[in-house]
Design a protein around this motif. Structure first.
Motif, mmCIF file in Angstrom:
data_model
loop_
_atom_site.group_PDB
_atom_site.id
_atom_site.type_symbol
_atom_site.label_atom_id
_atom_site.label_comp_id
_atom_site.label_asym_id
_atom_site.label_seq_id
_atom_site.Cartn_x
_atom_site.Cartn_y
_atom_site.Cartn_z
ATOM 1 N N GLN A 18 39.300 37.972 46.065
ATOM 2 C CA GLN A 18 38.913 36.606 46.367
ATOM 3 C C GLN A 18 39.763 35.649 45.523
ATOM 4 N N ASP A 38 37.073 42.142 44.861
ATOM 5 C CA ASP A 38 35.826 41.462 45.185
ATOM 6 C C ASP A 38 35.758 41.011 46.645
ATOM 7 N N GLU A 39 36.910 40.800 47.302
ATOM 8 C CA GLU A 39 36.870 40.480 48.728
ATOM 9 C C GLU A 39 36.428 41.687 49.546
ATOM 10 N N ILE A 84 34.541 44.111 48.450
ATOM 11 C CA ILE A 84 33.123 44.278 48.146
ATOM 12 C C ILE A 84 32.284 43.337 49.005
ATOM 13 N N VAL A 136 34.378 49.605 42.486
ATOM 14 C CA VAL A 136 33.860 48.246 42.220
ATOM 15 C C VAL A 136 34.459 47.640 40.952
ATOM 16 N N ILE A 164 33.861 43.665 40.770
ATOM 17 C CA ILE A 164 32.636 43.136 41.360
ATOM 18 C C ILE A 164 32.112 41.952 40.543
ATOM 19 N N ARG A 165 31.648 40.910 41.248
ATOM 20 C CA ARG A 165 31.154 39.689 40.620
ATOM 21 C C ARG A 165 29.665 39.834 40.278
ATOM 22 N N GLN A 177 27.535 39.430 43.283
ATOM 23 C CA GLN A 177 27.593 40.624 44.125
ATOM 24 C C GLN A 177 26.741 41.741 43.550
ATOM 25 N N ARG A 234 38.937 37.528 34.214
ATOM 26 C CA ARG A 234 38.471 38.567 35.133
ATOM 27 C C ARG A 234 38.516 39.958 34.502
#
Length: 540
Positions: A309, A350-351, A353, A379, A382-383, A386, A420
């Motif tokens: 993302q 993350d996109e 996911i 993952v 992963i955010r 999420q 990140r």
């Protein structure tokens, strides 16, 4: 039947009702109980086995994401950056410069027939500064004999001009065929659709190398040396030859692990794939467990092929490569969920996911399934939002903890940047949200060793010595659970393995030191032996 009681200095059971003991009793290959010897003797005649009296026993390690390719890929030339040992214990020195890569290729260019491709693997060009290695560097070794180099992630390959001509890449228009400034293929092929053009043209598929009894046996023995008693093959072709090889290998009396394969979903039309898995499950036995379906969405962050993302990659391309259109993944999740099968989905960025979480959300709304245990694999990025969706959907995670050590420095400087990197492999956040999770090595991407994986999750230390994400560290106790009962839960095998409690298979890892009460780093604790169904595997 005779009861065998294994005594030990300490037993860590992973059973919260009986977390520690000094004696574990085994009958008919199962755990009869853990407790004082005098209590065990209430069950009948006991034969005490004190060979592990000065050792520490823990449940057999469960490697929830690795590949039987570990048993066959070492038939090819190793070109990795890090030093490694092959399944037979032979050390291989890493290659740490483009020149070293060329020298090792040149040393082996005349191995075998000149008509056959020279295949190498483990390549990690992201570690090299300057110009990225492409076909020109391989052509300098040979532009006549086909050269195929698999990258460490297994999501990218680099080939020379001989392969480009043989496959006809100049005339093809496909995402993943990378091109130079002149518009011609530069030799780099990203993700499975592009790489399979080469496999099809050359008449071999490196991912199919594990479809042999020999490879499966090598894989199992390598796993046993690291304390693993249950292992996965998380991208199995599951054609007739592969299924037959798995049946043959696991039927051997001395096969030292339990094998859990997962169907490669992208290799089959969904209705055919689900039927293959259903039919295979009819033949499950104690050392072979079918039932998983693997879906590969995006690529690897260090290859710049994972789907991210905003804001995308720190350097390099804007975004990565899908292995199929996102709608395909959505449709496959719907199908396999409705079919009642157990999905394990490769999601690095993350996109990717987000796409899978949307698909799971819709599938569960249409066909509610309590305790489905669909598992998102890797993952890495992963955010937090999420993670909360994962918890709400009742899904599981299997987190690639080793990744921080091997590529954390690269992510800090080349792919993601500081912020990140702090959320990479967020085991502590998953734990805080009550998400069931395991941690894994993804062999042969990184070496088999659950204790090293546990060390990575507790220290979050990179190869360069940095610590990324201090607040995402987990305790030794939680890491030990993640390589035993946690991983077993993601495989839907926690009723049979993962802890030492009555009724479960007597699968045990024997250690020289107590992982929960030792100053020795987890990665340095030695595995002494493993026990499968109550039988020491060293007796084979």
């Amino acid at each position: 039947m005779t009861i065998i009681a294994y005594t030990a200095r300490t037993i860590r059971t992973m059973n919260p009702a009986q977390p520690i003991g000094q004696c574990v009793a085994v009958r008919e290959g199962r755990v009869l109980g853990v407790g004082p010897l005098e209590e065990i003797e209430r069950h009948g005649e006991v034969r005490v086995d004190d060979r592990y009296a000065d050792k520490v026993l823990v449940p057999g390690f469960v490697e929830g994401h690795s590949h039987a390719l570990e048993g066959s890929i070492w038939d090819h030339l190793y070109l990795g950056y890090f030093d490694k040992r092959d399944p037979d214990g032979k050390p291989w020195q890493g290659v740490r410069s483009p020149e070293a890569v060329q020298r090792r290729l040149a040393e082996h260019i005349h191995d075998g027939s000149s008509n056959e491709p020279l295949i190498a693997w483990g390549f990690d060009p992201v570690y090299f500064d300057g110009e990225r290695i492409d076909k020109r560097h391989l052509d300098a070794v040979s532009d006549q004999r086909p050269i195929v180099i698999m990258h460490a992630s297994l999501h990218v390959m680099t080939v020379n001009s001989a392969v480009i001509r043989l496959v006809g890449l100049n005339d093809m228009d496909l995402e993943g065929i990378m091109r130079g400034t002149n518009g011609q293929p530069n030799g780099e092929l990203q993700e499975l659709p592009a790489m399979h053009l080469v496999f099809d043209a050359l008449g071999f598929d490196i991912f199919d190398g594990a479809s042999s009894t020999r490879a499966l046996v090598r894989y199992a023995r390598a796993a046993r040396r690291e304390g693993i008693t249950t292992i996965t093959d998380l991208l199995n072709p599951m054609h007739e030859a592969a299924i037959e090889a798995m049946h043959t290998a696991t039927a051997q009396a001395d096969f030292p692990v339990r094998l859990v394969p997962a169907l490669n979903a992208l290799a089959w039309e969904p209705h055919t794939g689900s039927e293959i898995v259903r039919e295979a499950r009819r033949h499950n036995h104690e050392r072979l467990h079918f039932g998983l379906v693997k879906l590969v969405t995006d690529g690897a962050i260090q290859n710049f092929t994972a789907r991210l993302q905003w804001p995308g990659y720190l350097t390099g391309p804007v975004n990565g490569v899908w292995n199929a259109p996102p709608q395909t993944f959505h449709d496959m999740v719907q199908h396999y969920h409705q079919a009642g099968l157990h999905l394990h989905v490769h999601t690095n960025g993350d996109e990717a996911i987000a796409v899978i979480l949307d698909a799971l959300d819709e599938a569960l709304a249409m066909w509610p399934r309590p305790d489905h245990r669909h598992t998102l694999q890797h993952v890495q990025l992963i955010r937090q939002d999420q993670l909360k969706r994962v918890a709400r959907l009742g899904a599981c995670l299997n987190i690639f903890a080793n990744h921080i050590y091997y590529w954390g420095d690269i992510h800090l400087t080349k792919t993601l940047g500081f912020d990140r990197c702090q959320r990479l492999e967020p085991t502590a956040s998953a734990d805080r949200l009550g998400i069931p999770f395991g941690i894994h090595c993804d062999a042969p991407v990184t070496p088999l060793s659950p204790l090293f994986t546990a060390w990575c999750a507790t220290t979050r230390q990179t190869a360069g010595g940095s610590v990324l994400g201090e607040t995402e560290k987990i305790s030794r106790a939680r890491a030990l659970e993640a390589i035993t009962l946690g991983a077993a839960y993601t495989l839907r095998l926690d009723d049979r393995v993962g802890s030492l409690e009555p009724g479960k298979w007597a699968d045990i890892t024997v250690l020289d030191e107590d992982p929960l009460d030792s100053d020795t780093p987890l990665k340095d604790i030695r595995v002494h032996d493993t026990v499968l169904s109550g039988r020491p595997t060293g007796e084979e």
